[in-house]
Write a protein that holds these residues in place. Structure first.
Motif, PDB file in Angstrom:
ATOM      1  N   VAL A 279      -0.164  -3.801   1.187  1.00  0.00           N
ATOM      2  CA  VAL A 279      -0.438  -3.799   2.163  1.00  0.00           C
ATOM      3  C   VAL A 279      -1.682  -3.027   1.291  1.00  0.00           C
ATOM      4  N   MET A 280      -3.343  -3.115   1.852  1.00  0.00           N
ATOM      5  CA  MET A 280      -4.287  -2.616   1.492  1.00  0.00           C
ATOM      6  C   MET A 280      -4.872  -2.307   2.205  1.00  0.00           C
ATOM      7  N   ALA A 281      -5.561  -0.498   1.667  1.00  0.00           N
ATOM      8  CA  ALA A 281      -5.634   0.479   1.966  1.00  0.00           C
ATOM      9  C   ALA A 281      -7.693   0.522   2.492  1.00  0.00           C
ATOM     10  N   VAL A 282      -7.882   0.286   3.349  1.00  0.00           N
ATOM     11  CA  VAL A 282      -9.464  -0.079   4.117  1.00  0.00           C
ATOM     12  C   VAL A 282      -9.736   1.008   4.938  1.00  0.00           C
ATOM     13  N   GLU A 283     -10.830   1.536   4.948  1.00  0.00           N
ATOM     14  CA  GLU A 283     -11.266   2.098   5.631  1.00  0.00           C
ATOM     15  C   GLU A 283     -10.846   2.026   7.297  1.00  0.00           C
ATOM     16  N   GLY A 284     -10.748   3.338   7.623  1.00  0.00           N
ATOM     17  CA  GLY A 284      -9.992   3.450   8.944  1.00  0.00           C
ATOM     18  C   GLY A 284      -8.398   2.870   8.580  1.00  0.00           C
ATOM     19  N   GLY A 285      -8.073   2.717   7.408  1.00  0.00           N
ATOM     20  CA  GLY A 285      -6.320   2.554   7.585  1.00  0.00           C
ATOM     21  C   GLY A 285      -5.792   1.908   6.427  1.00  0.00           C
ATOM     22  N   PHE A 286      -4.714   0.933   7.313  1.00  0.00           N
ATOM     23  CA  PHE A 286      -4.193  -0.330   6.057  1.00  0.00           C
ATOM     24  C   PHE A 286      -4.458  -1.104   6.910  1.00  0.00           C
ATOM     25  N   VAL A 287      -4.804  -2.389   6.195  1.00  0.00           N
ATOM     26  CA  VAL A 287      -4.511  -4.090   6.325  1.00  0.00           C
ATOM     27  C   VAL A 287      -2.823  -4.573   6.281  1.00  0.00           C
ATOM     28  N   PHE A 288      -2.412  -4.565   6.877  1.00  0.00           N
ATOM     29  CA  PHE A 288      -0.678  -5.709   6.628  1.00  0.00           C
ATOM     30  C   PHE A 288      -1.098  -6.820   7.200  1.00  0.00           C
ATOM     31  N   GLU A 289       0.123  -7.859   6.793  1.00  0.00           N
ATOM     32  CA  GLU A 289      -0.292  -9.308   7.997  1.00  0.00           C
ATOM     33  C   GLU A 289      -0.966  -9.454   7.862  1.00  0.00           C
ATOM     34  N   GLY A 290      -2.871  -8.762   8.317  1.00  0.00           N
ATOM     35  CA  GLY A 290      -3.744  -9.404   8.680  1.00  0.00           C
ATOM     36  C   GLY A 290      -3.886  -8.657  10.225  1.00  0.00           C
ATOM     37  N   LYS A 291      -3.640  -7.053   9.799  1.00  0.00           N
ATOM     38  CA  LYS A 291      -3.962  -6.170  11.469  1.00  0.00           C
ATOM     39  C   LYS A 291      -3.924  -5.118  10.822  1.00  0.00           C
ATOM     40  N   THR A 292      -4.778  -4.711  11.100  1.00  0.00           N
ATOM     41  CA  THR A 292      -5.151  -3.057  10.643  1.00  0.00           C
ATOM     42  C   THR A 292      -3.918  -1.940  10.949  1.00  0.00           C
ATOM     43  N   PHE A 293      -3.313  -0.863  10.155  1.00  0.00           N
ATOM     44  CA  PHE A 293      -2.440   0.378  10.994  1.00  0.00           C
ATOM     45  C   PHE A 293      -3.759   1.403  10.845  1.00  0.00           C
ATOM     46  N   ASP A 294      -3.448   2.001  11.428  1.00  0.00           N
ATOM     47  CA  ASP A 294      -3.652   3.168  11.456  1.00  0.00           C
ATOM     48  C   ASP A 294      -2.203   4.421  10.031  1.00  0.00           C
ATOM     49  N   SER A 295      -1.701   3.533   9.880  1.00  0.00           N
ATOM     50  CA  SER A 295      -0.904   4.631   9.071  1.00  0.00           C
ATOM     51  C   SER A 295       0.076   3.893   8.553  1.00  0.00           C
ATOM     52  N   LEU A 296       0.954   4.105   6.890  1.00  0.00           N
ATOM     53  CA  LEU A 296       2.038   3.031   6.269  1.00  0.00           C
ATOM     54  C   LEU A 296       3.039   3.930   7.088  1.00  0.00           C
ATOM     55  N   SER A 297       3.063   4.786   8.101  1.00  0.00           N
ATOM     56  CA  SER A 297       4.385   4.149   9.074  1.00  0.00           C
ATOM     57  C   SER A 297       4.685   3.094   9.784  1.00  0.00           C
ATOM     58  N   GLY A 298       3.680   2.872  10.269  1.00  0.00           N
ATOM     59  CA  GLY A 298       3.381   1.792  10.610  1.00  0.00           C
ATOM     60  C   GLY A 298       4.386   0.417  10.792  1.00  0.00           C
ATOM     61  N   ILE A 299       3.516   0.349   9.709  1.00  0.00           N
ATOM     62  CA  ILE A 299       3.592  -0.405   8.739  1.00  0.00           C
ATOM     63  C   ILE A 299       4.903  -1.256   8.058  1.00  0.00           C
ATOM     64  N   ALA A 300       5.359   0.391   7.375  1.00  0.00           N
ATOM     65  CA  ALA A 300       7.264   0.489   7.465  1.00  0.00           C
ATOM     66  C   ALA A 300       7.772  -0.074   8.521  1.00  0.00           C
ATOM     67  N   PHE A 301       7.444   0.389   9.943  1.00  0.00           N
ATOM     68  CA  PHE A 301       8.043   0.418  10.932  1.00  0.00           C
ATOM     69  C   PHE A 301       8.408  -1.426  11.056  1.00  0.00           C
ATOM     70  N   ALA A 302       6.865  -1.465  11.028  1.00  0.00           N
ATOM     71  CA  ALA A 302       7.142  -3.341  11.158  1.00  0.00           C
ATOM     72  C   ALA A 302       7.838  -4.140   9.578  1.00  0.00           C
ATOM     73  N   ILE A 303       7.789  -3.695   8.961  1.00  0.00           N
ATOM     74  CA  ILE A 303       8.731  -4.448   8.074  1.00  0.00           C
ATOM     75  C   ILE A 303      10.225  -3.826   8.081  1.00  0.00           C
ATOM     76  N   THR A 304      11.225  -3.635   9.027  1.00  0.00           N
ATOM     77  CA  THR A 304      12.033  -2.579   8.852  1.00  0.00           C
ATOM     78  C   THR A 304      12.650  -2.720   9.764  1.00  0.00           C
ATOM     79  N   GLY A 305      11.864  -2.386  10.982  1.00  0.00           N
ATOM     80  CA  GLY A 305      12.519  -2.239  12.354  1.00  0.00           C
ATOM     81  C   GLY A 305      12.899  -0.964  12.909  1.00  0.00           C
ATOM     82  N   THR A 306      12.348  -0.075  11.569  1.00  0.00           N
ATOM     83  CA  THR A 306      13.515   1.815  11.457  1.00  0.00           C
ATOM     84  C   THR A 306      11.906   2.660  11.467  1.00  0.00           C
ATOM     85  N   ASN A 307      12.586   3.898  12.115  1.00  0.00           N
ATOM     86  CA  ASN A 307      11.036   4.749  12.136  1.00  0.00           C
ATOM     87  C   ASN A 307      11.729   4.947  10.562  1.00  0.00           C
ATOM     88  N   TRP A 308      10.199   5.108   9.483  1.00  0.00           N
ATOM     89  CA  TRP A 308       9.968   5.488   8.450  1.00  0.00           C
ATOM     90  C   TRP A 308       9.081   6.386   7.972  1.00  0.00           C
TER      91      TRP A 308
END
Length: 170
Positions: free
Chosen positions: A123-152
């Motif tokens: 995951v890379m920190a960018v202006e306005g959030g974080f990029v994971f697999e080509g998508k920009t997320f507002d938070s790391l929690s959204g990325i953790a959910f995308a990876i695990t399928g559960t709330n983290w």
């Protein structure tokens, strides 16, 4: 040895400047009177007479490093002053937690890594959030959910909350 005027560099008798490491190594070779003299030249005032050699050395070494690398930021100094006035450790812990939350801002370009189910995720920190697999997320929690399928808690998932910074690279 003396500091050159307007400089933070130690200059020896021959006019050669010394590195921070050389300055600190030189401090180690000084006796109590030498450290007191050095205190006078670094701090601009006489050394407190009650300080033993090891404390004079430690304070001077800290000052040399702070001059070379930068001192504590204002928020940390304020936290330490507040912590010095509390009566118990139970009063310090909330102060530390609040300070930890403020330090969550990440430098743009920071890369976080996390292995999950034998797969490495970056995951890379960018202006306005974080990029994971080509998508920009507002938070790391959204990325953790995308990876695990559960709330983290995202910062916890990436090891930012428990003092484990193995996943951080800049």
């Amino acid at each position: 040895m003396a500091r050159s005027p307007g400089s933070r560099t130690l200059v020896d008798r021959r006019g050669f400047s010394l590195s921070m490491e050389d300055e600190i190594a030189h401090l180690r070779s000084l006796d109590l009177i030498g450290l007191q003299s050095r205190w006078q030249s670094v701090m601009g005032r006489p050394a407190p007479e009650h300080l033993p050699k090891h404390l004079l050395f430690g304070i001077l070494a800290y000052r040399i490093q702070a001059d070379a690398l930068g001192d504590l930021d204002a928020a940390t100094v304020q936290l330490l002053k507040r912590a010095a006035t509390v009566q118990s450790l139970d009063e310090v812990l909330p102060l530390l937690a609040a300070q930890d939350q403020r330090k969550q801002a990440m430098v743009l370009g920071t890369i976080l890594t996390r292995e999950w189910n034998r797969q490495l995720h970056r995951v890379m920190a960018v202006e306005g959030g974080f990029v994971f697999e080509g998508k920009t997320f507002d938070s790391l929690s959204g990325i953790a959910f995308a990876i695990t399928g559960t709330n983290w808690n995202g910062p916890r998932f990436f090891g930012l909350r428990d003092g484990n910074s193995k996943g951080v690279r800049t």
